[in-house]
Design a protein around this motif. Sequence first.
Motif, PDB file in Angstrom:
ATOM      1  N   VAL A  23      35.793  20.857  30.730  1.00 45.74           N
ATOM      2  CA  VAL A  23      36.729  21.258  31.784  1.00 45.74           C
ATOM      3  C   VAL A  23      37.443  20.043  32.359  1.00 45.74           C
ATOM      4  CG1 VAL A  23      36.885  22.270  34.082  1.00 45.74           C
ATOM      5  CG2 VAL A  23      35.470  23.345  32.351  1.00 45.74           C
ATOM      6  N   PHE A  24      36.695  18.967  32.605  1.00 53.21           N
ATOM      7  CA  PHE A  24      37.290  17.749  33.153  1.00 53.21           C
ATOM      8  C   PHE A  24      38.394  17.226  32.231  1.00 53.21           C
ATOM      9  CE2 PHE A  24      37.470  13.108  33.226  1.00 53.21           C
ATOM     10  CZ  PHE A  24      37.690  12.863  34.565  1.00 53.21           C
ATOM     11  N   LEU A  25      38.114  17.176  30.930  1.00 57.24           N
ATOM     12  CA  LEU A  25      39.101  16.660  29.985  1.00 57.24           C
ATOM     13  C   LEU A  25      40.281  17.614  29.834  1.00 57.24           C
ATOM     14  CD1 LEU A  25      36.737  15.246  27.210  1.00 57.24           C
ATOM     15  CD2 LEU A  25      38.004  13.958  28.942  1.00 57.24           C
ATOM     16  N   ALA A  26      39.998  18.916  29.793  1.00 56.84           N
ATOM     17  CA  ALA A  26      41.069  19.885  29.596  1.00 56.84           C
ATOM     18  C   ALA A  26      42.077  19.845  30.736  1.00 56.84           C
ATOM     19  CB  ALA A  26      40.482  21.293  29.465  1.00 56.84           C
ATOM     20  N   MET A  27      41.590  19.718  31.964  1.00 52.50           N
ATOM     21  CA  MET A  27      42.483  19.717  33.108  1.00 52.50           C
ATOM     22  C   MET A  27      43.347  18.468  33.164  1.00 52.50           C
ATOM     23  SD  MET A  27      42.135  22.590  34.331  1.00 52.50           S
ATOM     24  CE  MET A  27      43.371  22.242  35.576  1.00 52.50           C
TER      25      MET A  27
END
Length: 311
Positions: A23-27
Amino acid sequence: MARYIFVRVLDSIPTILLVLTLVFLAMRILPGDPAIAVLGENAQPETIARFREQFGLNDPLWLQYLHFLGDVFTFDFGNSLVKSAPVSTLIANNLPYTIELTIAAMLIGITFGIPMGVMAAVKRNKLPDNAFRVFSLVGYAVPDFYLGAVLLLTFSLGLGWFPINGVGTDFVSRMHHIALPALTLAMLKMAFIGRLTRTSLLEVLGRDYVRTARAKGASERRVVYRHGLRNALLPLSTGLGLSILSTLSGSVAVELVFNRPGIGRLLIEAITERDYPVIQAGVVVFALVVVIVNLLMDLVYVAVDPRIRVQ
């Protein structure tokens, strides 16, 4: 048992870390600047620069990730980039409504799904069984958001029997407001739980010890509920765990259709506004719920089937 719970919790940590990392990378990989999303495209470059500096958006990616993990472990998710309110407060204000909706939908699904599945199994290939199979097919095929819109147009806007939106204040009012959203989510749960009950019960009723019980003169009711349904609880408990998780995910669309507050609606708004702290906090909450539900289902297995032993 305590050691078993401890081991299961440890096994869940890598899954939670993987979810948080993705999630951190996707955002941050997705196009768009949260500073521009919050301040608008006409904001001055100096204002955008101050905003990025204030919220640590200029820090290296690895440093942002460490800060993010530190916030997760301390349950301090900072402030919303858009609403300027503590994220923990936003979560605390919206989570009870999602839990309330999930519990109501599951209660309806279990209350009607299990008896329908039992009836379909006992009356196999007869009218009740055929009617249930049609119902389960419709329940699987109709999306939650479509069914919610139909119920809203029919019973709220058309007949005026239920409120259009909101959550109510006292208990009676809250039940009145939650009836249609809960029924929307419960339709699929009734179909799933009922079909799983039917399949599991039919398998159990064909075993030797059931035939022996009938040969000894046991009543059909005793055979079905004492020897049949009781031994079909293990696969049924698995389905209940999956139903809880699917209800949580389905609550996103239902909360939007019925304009209800909740974690799902909060996350959709945060994704639209690129509000990183709220998105990340919401995912943490959902990940923790998944871990807790899976852990509870593991404990149910041990309680339902004494042959399962903790190694």
